[in-house]
Write an enzyme that holds these catalytic residues in place. Sequence first.
Site, PDB file in Angstrom:
ATOM      1  N   LYS A 121      15.229   3.242 -10.375  1.00  0.00           N
ATOM      2  CA  LYS A 121      14.096   3.407  -9.463  1.00  0.00           C
ATOM      3  C   LYS A 121      14.025   2.248  -8.472  1.00  0.00           C
ATOM      4  O   LYS A 121      13.848   2.448  -7.276  1.00  0.00           O
ATOM      5  CB  LYS A 121      12.775   3.508 -10.243  1.00  0.00           C
ATOM      6  CG  LYS A 121      11.565   3.608  -9.315  1.00  0.00           C
ATOM      7  CD  LYS A 121      10.224   3.719 -10.023  1.00  0.00           C
ATOM      8  CE  LYS A 121       9.089   3.731  -8.997  1.00  0.00           C
ATOM      9  NZ  LYS A 121       7.749   3.780  -9.601  1.00  0.00           N
ATOM     10  N   ASP A 143       0.874  -1.172   0.000  1.00  0.00           N
ATOM     11  CA  ASP A 143       0.000   0.000   0.000  1.00  0.00           C
ATOM     12  C   ASP A 143       0.900   1.208   0.000  1.00  0.00           C
ATOM     13  O   ASP A 143       1.824   1.309   0.801  1.00  0.00           O
ATOM     14  CB  ASP A 143      -0.947   0.026   1.195  1.00  0.00           C
ATOM     15  CG  ASP A 143      -2.088   1.006   0.948  1.00  0.00           C
ATOM     16  OD1 ASP A 143      -2.836   0.814  -0.028  1.00  0.00           O
ATOM     17  OD2 ASP A 143      -2.223   1.985   1.712  1.00  0.00           O
TER      18      ASP A 143
END
Length: 205
Positions: free
Chosen positions: A182, A73
């Site tokens: 990333k 999340d």
Amino acid sequence: TKVVLATRNHHKVEELREILSDVCAELGLDIVGLDEYPEAPDVIEDGVTFEQNAILKAASAARFTGLPALADDSGLAVDVLGGAPGIFSARWSGGNGDRANLELLLAQLGDVRDEHRAAAFVCAAALVMPDGRSAAELGRYPGHVARVPTGTNGFGYDPIFVPSDQPDGAERTLAEFGADEKNSVSHRALAFRALVPHLKEHLRP
Ligand code: ITT
Ligand code: NA
């Protein structure tokens, strides 16, 4: 061992396979998304923290599949907005998609100066075992919100997020980072790397 990542977001599945590639090789784990389980119920994400929502998603997937389940999340927390959109990042524009979400955020910040555009990407990583044991870890990746979207890599708010502390003081958005880059530094990488000891404890064959 098959491990389900409780998401239908393909970007998350791809990023996580790369972030956890070493530990997956070491423990013999095969990460699959919820696409393999079209009947899995949608989860009502009514937690008030990233960790709570990650545990809710993983617990639902573990219950449905009987497999160890991971969940992510995540969201963008902007200081001057009191941490918004935060856990509401996915539906910030009321369900109109990623581009509308980031356009709304840019409009809300208006021409607030750079020094007041501080933000962080946050990710809670959760593991829930079929017997209910669970663990969660948080990753936080600081930066600021750009004035205009730039770059085409990644997903979500990446085109308007400028990570702090880039090589040579560069000010690229995360959508201008390569996937390797990333995935070695992101909130998601930080959270799931912190989860690795729990994976080793619960999933070592
Ligand atoms: P699941 O709940 O199925 O995992 P989701 O995409 O709805 O998928 P979240 O509820 O965790 O996931 O919402 C995450 C939000 O934060 C969503 O708006 C994403 O676009 C954004 N987000 C998360 N990680 C990001 C990243 O690495 N780059 C850009 N945006 C990101
Ligand atoms: Na969420």
